[in-house]
Design a protein around this motif. Structure first.
Motif, PDB file in Angstrom:
ATOM      1  N   MET A   1       1.309  -2.822   2.582  1.00 12.56           N
ATOM      2  CA  MET A   1       0.243  -2.004   3.163  1.00 12.56           C
ATOM      3  C   MET A   1       0.820  -1.120   4.268  1.00 12.56           C
ATOM      4  SD  MET A   1      -3.355  -3.210   4.925  1.00 12.56           S
ATOM      5  CE  MET A   1      -3.929  -3.890   3.379  1.00 12.56           C
ATOM      6  N   VAL A   2       0.467   0.172   4.249  1.00 18.08           N
ATOM      7  CA  VAL A   2       0.990   1.095   5.241  1.00 18.08           C
ATOM      8  C   VAL A   2       0.336   0.835   6.586  1.00 18.08           C
ATOM      9  CG1 VAL A   2       1.247   3.522   5.841  1.00 18.08           C
ATOM     10  CG2 VAL A   2       1.352   2.835   3.453  1.00 18.08           C
ATOM     11  N   ILE A   3       1.140   0.776   7.649  1.00 15.74           N
ATOM     12  CA  ILE A   3       0.619   0.589   8.992  1.00 15.74           C
ATOM     13  C   ILE A   3      -0.282   1.772   9.340  1.00 15.74           C
ATOM     14  CG2 ILE A   3       1.259   0.320  11.411  1.00 15.74           C
ATOM     15  CD1 ILE A   3       3.943  -0.801  10.446  1.00 15.74           C
ATOM     16  N   LYS A   4      -1.420   1.506   9.980  1.00 19.53           N
ATOM     17  CA  LYS A   4      -2.412   2.537  10.249  1.00 19.53           C
ATOM     18  C   LYS A   4      -1.853   3.715  11.020  1.00 19.53           C
ATOM     19  CE  LYS A   4      -5.886   0.616   8.200  1.00 19.53           C
ATOM     20  NZ  LYS A   4      -6.474   1.257   6.989  1.00 19.53           N
ATOM     21  N   ALA A 149       1.391  -1.302 -17.435  1.00 16.58           N
ATOM     22  CA  ALA A 149       0.317  -2.264 -17.164  1.00 16.58           C
ATOM     23  C   ALA A 149       0.557  -3.063 -15.880  1.00 16.58           C
ATOM     24  CB  ALA A 149       0.167  -3.213 -18.352  1.00 16.58           C
ATOM     25  N   GLU A 150       1.818  -3.452 -15.640  1.00 18.82           N
ATOM     26  CA  GLU A 150       2.104  -4.242 -14.436  1.00 18.82           C
ATOM     27  C   GLU A 150       1.843  -3.428 -13.169  1.00 18.82           C
ATOM     28  OE1 GLU A 150       5.558  -3.376 -16.285  1.00 18.82           O
ATOM     29  OE2 GLU A 150       3.906  -3.781 -17.656  1.00 18.82           O
ATOM     30  N   GLU A 151       2.214  -2.149 -13.227  1.00 15.87           N
ATOM     31  CA  GLU A 151       2.001  -1.290 -12.065  1.00 15.87           C
ATOM     32  C   GLU A 151       0.515  -1.024 -11.859  1.00 15.87           C
ATOM     33  OE1 GLU A 151       4.183   2.653 -10.185  1.00 15.87           O
ATOM     34  OE2 GLU A 151       4.791   1.851 -12.123  1.00 15.87           O
ATOM     35  N   LEU A 152      -0.203  -0.878 -12.961  1.00 16.74           N
ATOM     36  CA  LEU A 152      -1.647  -0.676 -12.875  1.00 16.74           C
ATOM     37  C   LEU A 152      -2.318  -1.881 -12.229  1.00 16.74           C
ATOM     38  CD1 LEU A 152      -3.564   1.610 -13.755  1.00 16.74           C
ATOM     39  CD2 LEU A 152      -3.975   0.336 -15.869  1.00 16.74           C
ATOM     40  N   THR A 153      -1.804  -3.065 -12.518  1.00 17.85           N
ATOM     41  CA  THR A 153      -2.348  -4.285 -11.920  1.00 17.85           C
ATOM     42  C   THR A 153      -2.215  -4.253 -10.403  1.00 17.85           C
ATOM     43  OG1 THR A 153      -1.838  -5.575 -13.903  1.00 17.85           O
ATOM     44  CG2 THR A 153      -2.132  -6.798 -11.849  1.00 17.85           C
ATOM     45  N   ARG A 154      -1.110  -3.703  -9.916  1.00 16.03           N
ATOM     46  CA  ARG A 154      -0.923  -3.586  -8.462  1.00 16.03           C
ATOM     47  C   ARG A 154      -1.778  -2.469  -7.864  1.00 16.03           C
ATOM     48  NH1 ARG A 154       4.504  -4.217 -10.120  1.00 16.03           N
ATOM     49  NH2 ARG A 154       4.897  -1.980  -9.824  1.00 16.03           N
ATOM     50  N   GLU A 158      -5.831  -1.526  -4.761  1.00 16.95           N
ATOM     51  CA  GLU A 158      -5.617  -0.604  -3.655  1.00 16.95           C
ATOM     52  C   GLU A 158      -6.394   0.700  -3.816  1.00 16.95           C
ATOM     53  OE1 GLU A 158      -1.476   0.152  -3.456  1.00 16.95           O
ATOM     54  OE2 GLU A 158      -0.900  -1.923  -3.068  1.00 16.95           O
ATOM     55  N   THR A 159      -7.056   0.871  -4.945  1.00 18.29           N
ATOM     56  CA  THR A 159      -7.678   2.134  -5.267  1.00 18.29           C
ATOM     57  C   THR A 159      -9.181   1.972  -5.431  1.00 18.29           C
ATOM     58  OG1 THR A 159      -5.671   2.645  -6.521  1.00 18.29           O
ATOM     59  CG2 THR A 159      -7.529   4.129  -6.814  1.00 18.29           C
TER      60      THR A 159
END
Length: 251
Positions: A1-4, A149-154, A158-159
């Motif tokens: 997760m990107v720091i705010k 598919a694996e990347e879509l799972t990640r 987040e989206t």
């Protein structure tokens, strides 16, 4: 997760860069990005000290600095795509009267490589270099359709997936996979909203998806005319694919 704080830094950089050399005042950044004024001033100072921004004067504001320009010039992968795609779009968009853009996916973002709005008709938003709208844009959905598919799972957690067509509230992963499979195998994605029909077509090189070409026109046009415009967009995507050839294989 990107720091705010990093998200705010990147947002400021992108906002200033989107002005294409026109100095930006801190007040504009605060208003556009909804950032606290004190925080904004502090981050601007840090960006100037590190060369990412340059301050023209207290009254005129900020522009991109030498460090940011140097980084941009060293992005060989994207610059080669840009150098091939941009002249094709600048020729095709006014000739076919279709506003067009080329986009790639970087993480959860749709990143613009280049684009050209037609003289009349629907105008595309190309004000920023990236948009968090993979599930909300035609090119974003085309890019997702070719995502492993694996990347879509990640990506999915987040989206934000909208509850409007082609998606719906409570949509399952199986339904998402089926929709993306349909887009991938059809070689085209078209969707209407707010009086506009958006269309996307894939751009390939060396057998792999390299980008998506997007275009838009008025949804009120006759169906035959919209089909013709979609065909022209696919033809431009094929032209770009042929121009890329194997040129990106070794990058």
């Amino acid at each position: 997760m990107v720091i705010k704080v990093l998200e705010k830094v990147f947002a400021i950089l992108e906002f200033v860069a989107s002005r294409q050399g026109r100095p930006v005042l801190p007040a504009e950044i605060v208003q556009a990005l909804d950032i606290n004024q004190t925080t904004c001033i502090r981050l601007l100072k840090d960006l100037v000290e590190n060369g990412y921004l340059s301050q023209i004067s207290r009254t005129r504001g900020y522009v991109t600095g030498p460090t940011a320009v140097w980084i941009g010039k060293n992005s060989l992968f994207q610059s080669q795509r840009h150098s091939i795609c941009e002249p094709i779009l600048r020729d095709a968009a006014p000739r076919e009267n279709i506003s067009m853009l080329v986009a790639v996916r970087h993480g959860k973002y749709r990143v613009l490589i280049c684009g050209c709005n037609a003289p009349t008709g629907v105008q595309l938003n190309m004000s920023l270099p990236r948009f968090p709208d993979l599930f909300c844009s035609a090119t974003g959905i085309m890019l997702l359709a070719h995502t492993p598919a694996e990347e879509l799972t990640r990506l999915i957690p987040e989206t934000v997936i909208p509850e409007t067509p082609p998606w719906h509230a409570g949509i399952t992963r199986a339904e998402i996979d089926l929709k993306l499979y349909t887009v991938r195998t059809s070689g085209e994605f078209r969707h209407q909203a707010f009086g506009v029909e958006a269309c996307a077509a894939p751009i390939f090189s060396a057998g792999k998806l390299q980008a998506a070409l997007g275009g838009a026109w008025r949804a009120a046009l006759p169906a035959a005319q919209r089909d013709e415009l979609a065909g022209k967009l696919r033809a431009v995507a094929a032209t770009i694919s042929a121009s890329l050839g194997d040129g990106l294989r070794h990058i």
